[in-house]
Write a protein that holds these residues in place. Structure first.
Motif, PDB file in Angstrom:
ATOM      1  N   GLN A 129     -20.451  82.070  16.902  1.00  0.00           N
ATOM      2  CA  GLN A 129     -20.816  81.150  17.991  1.00  0.00           C
ATOM      3  C   GLN A 129     -21.170  79.784  17.409  1.00  0.00           C
ATOM      4  O   GLN A 129     -21.723  79.669  16.321  1.00  0.00           O
ATOM      5  CB  GLN A 129     -22.005  81.723  18.758  1.00  0.00           C
ATOM      6  CG  GLN A 129     -22.322  80.950  20.024  1.00  0.00           C
ATOM      7  CD  GLN A 129     -23.294  81.710  20.920  1.00  0.00           C
ATOM      8  OE1 GLN A 129     -23.715  82.808  20.611  1.00  0.00           O
ATOM      9  NE2 GLN A 129     -23.637  81.102  22.028  1.00  0.00           N
ATOM     10  N   TYR A 176     -30.348  81.249  11.168  1.00  0.00           N
ATOM     11  CA  TYR A 176     -28.903  81.258  11.357  1.00  0.00           C
ATOM     12  C   TYR A 176     -28.272  80.569  10.168  1.00  0.00           C
ATOM     13  O   TYR A 176     -28.526  79.390   9.930  1.00  0.00           O
ATOM     14  CB  TYR A 176     -28.518  80.540  12.653  1.00  0.00           C
ATOM     15  CG  TYR A 176     -29.154  81.185  13.857  1.00  0.00           C
ATOM     16  CD1 TYR A 176     -28.690  82.405  14.332  1.00  0.00           C
ATOM     17  CD2 TYR A 176     -30.245  80.604  14.488  1.00  0.00           C
ATOM     18  CE1 TYR A 176     -29.297  83.022  15.407  1.00  0.00           C
ATOM     19  CE2 TYR A 176     -30.850  81.214  15.568  1.00  0.00           C
ATOM     20  CZ  TYR A 176     -30.371  82.428  16.022  1.00  0.00           C
ATOM     21  OH  TYR A 176     -30.978  83.046  17.085  1.00  0.00           O
ATOM     22  N   THR A 214     -27.055  86.033  10.180  1.00  0.00           N
ATOM     23  CA  THR A 214     -28.418  85.818  10.673  1.00  0.00           C
ATOM     24  C   THR A 214     -29.383  86.619   9.825  1.00  0.00           C
ATOM     25  O   THR A 214     -29.004  87.612   9.196  1.00  0.00           O
ATOM     26  CB  THR A 214     -28.580  86.273  12.147  1.00  0.00           C
ATOM     27  OG1 THR A 214     -28.379  87.678  12.215  1.00  0.00           O
ATOM     28  CG2 THR A 214     -27.607  85.556  13.062  1.00  0.00           C
ATOM     29  N   ASP A 261     -11.956  84.316  13.773  1.00  0.00           N
ATOM     30  CA  ASP A 261     -12.363  85.293  12.759  1.00  0.00           C
ATOM     31  C   ASP A 261     -11.968  84.817  11.358  1.00  0.00           C
ATOM     32  O   ASP A 261     -12.687  85.068  10.395  1.00  0.00           O
ATOM     33  CB  ASP A 261     -11.727  86.656  13.041  1.00  0.00           C
ATOM     34  CG  ASP A 261     -12.318  87.307  14.290  1.00  0.00           C
ATOM     35  OD1 ASP A 261     -13.420  86.902  14.727  1.00  0.00           O
ATOM     36  OD2 ASP A 261     -11.678  88.230  14.831  1.00  0.00           O
ATOM     37  N   PHE A 295     -16.783  79.626  20.405  1.00  0.00           N
ATOM     38  CA  PHE A 295     -16.757  80.477  19.217  1.00  0.00           C
ATOM     39  C   PHE A 295     -15.630  80.031  18.297  1.00  0.00           C
ATOM     40  O   PHE A 295     -14.623  79.491  18.760  1.00  0.00           O
ATOM     41  CB  PHE A 295     -16.527  81.949  19.619  1.00  0.00           C
ATOM     42  CG  PHE A 295     -17.645  82.491  20.468  1.00  0.00           C
ATOM     43  CD1 PHE A 295     -18.738  83.104  19.884  1.00  0.00           C
ATOM     44  CD2 PHE A 295     -17.613  82.353  21.844  1.00  0.00           C
ATOM     45  CE1 PHE A 295     -19.779  83.582  20.667  1.00  0.00           C
ATOM     46  CE2 PHE A 295     -18.647  82.826  22.636  1.00  0.00           C
ATOM     47  CZ  PHE A 295     -19.739  83.450  22.036  1.00  0.00           C
ATOM     48  N   LEU A 305     -27.956  83.601  20.912  1.00  0.00           N
ATOM     49  CA  LEU A 305     -26.798  83.993  20.107  1.00  0.00           C
ATOM     50  C   LEU A 305     -26.146  85.203  20.763  1.00  0.00           C
ATOM     51  O   LEU A 305     -26.796  86.209  21.016  1.00  0.00           O
ATOM     52  CB  LEU A 305     -27.233  84.349  18.680  1.00  0.00           C
ATOM     53  CG  LEU A 305     -26.092  84.784  17.763  1.00  0.00           C
ATOM     54  CD1 LEU A 305     -25.171  83.608  17.453  1.00  0.00           C
ATOM     55  CD2 LEU A 305     -26.620  85.389  16.493  1.00  0.00           C
ATOM     56  N   LYS A 306     -24.855  85.095  21.054  1.00  0.00           N
ATOM     57  CA  LYS A 306     -24.107  86.217  21.639  1.00  0.00           C
ATOM     58  C   LYS A 306     -23.439  87.034  20.542  1.00  0.00           C
ATOM     59  O   LYS A 306     -23.438  88.248  20.591  1.00  0.00           O
ATOM     60  CB  LYS A 306     -23.078  85.691  22.634  1.00  0.00           C
ATOM     61  CG  LYS A 306     -23.722  85.061  23.867  1.00  0.00           C
ATOM     62  CD  LYS A 306     -22.672  84.509  24.826  1.00  0.00           C
ATOM     63  CE  LYS A 306     -23.288  83.926  26.077  1.00  0.00           C
ATOM     64  NZ  LYS A 306     -23.927  82.632  25.879  1.00  0.00           N
ATOM     65  N   LYS A 307     -22.833  86.349  19.561  1.00  0.00           N
ATOM     66  CA  LYS A 307     -22.211  87.049  18.435  1.00  0.00           C
ATOM     67  C   LYS A 307     -21.959  86.060  17.297  1.00  0.00           C
ATOM     68  O   LYS A 307     -21.986  84.844  17.503  1.00  0.00           O
ATOM     69  CB  LYS A 307     -20.912  87.742  18.856  1.00  0.00           C
ATOM     70  CG  LYS A 307     -19.796  86.789  19.250  1.00  0.00           C
ATOM     71  CD  LYS A 307     -18.504  87.544  19.542  1.00  0.00           C
ATOM     72  CE  LYS A 307     -17.352  86.552  19.634  1.00  0.00           C
ATOM     73  NZ  LYS A 307     -16.052  87.172  19.689  1.00  0.00           N
ATOM     74  N   ILE A 308     -21.700  86.629  16.118  1.00  0.00           N
ATOM     75  CA  ILE A 308     -21.365  85.814  14.947  1.00  0.00           C
ATOM     76  C   ILE A 308     -20.124  84.988  15.283  1.00  0.00           C
ATOM     77  O   ILE A 308     -19.200  85.473  15.931  1.00  0.00           O
ATOM     78  CB  ILE A 308     -21.113  86.730  13.724  1.00  0.00           C
ATOM     79  CG1 ILE A 308     -22.389  87.496  13.344  1.00  0.00           C
ATOM     80  CG2 ILE A 308     -20.570  85.930  12.541  1.00  0.00           C
ATOM     81  CD1 ILE A 308     -23.551  86.640  12.892  1.00  0.00           C
TER      82      ILE A 308
END
Length: 102
Positions: free
Chosen positions: A52, A11, A67, A91, A88, A47-50
């Motif tokens: 996090q 990560y 990742t 963006d 999270f 990990l669920k999504k970028i």
């Protein structure tokens, strides 16, 4: 008897902290750098999504911005992380941090 292997992922993240309004911001934004951590045998969560946020073993809060897969045998070159949180970052923070990716 060989120990069972576990999946290892790298990560690439940026250290973050919460501002007065509870929003995550890049720690030391003027001169931040990206660092790598990996899943370890005792890592909690997934990990669920970028974007996090996770905690390191030294209790640093870090936002994942990329990742990479890691060969199991190469895992010792990367510091293990402790656990994922359910939080999270924005963006905008991800886009800013990604400017440091090669």
């Amino acid at each position: 008897m060989a120990k069972p292997k576990y999946p290892v992922e790298e990560y690439i993240g940026v250290p973050v902290e919460q501002d007065d309004s509870g929003q995550y911001v890049i720690r030391d934004e003027a001169s931040f750098q990206l660092h790598s951590w990996r899943t370890g045998r005792h890592t909690k969560g997934k990990l669920k999504k970028i974007g996090q946020v996770f905690l390191t073993e030294n209790h640093l809060t870090v936002a994942v911005i990329a990742t990479k897969p890691v060969a199991y045998k190469n895992r010792h070159a990367i510091t293990p992380m402790q656990r994922f949180t359910s939080e999270f970052v924005s963006d905008d923070l991800i886009q800013l941090a990604r400017t440091k990716l090669n």
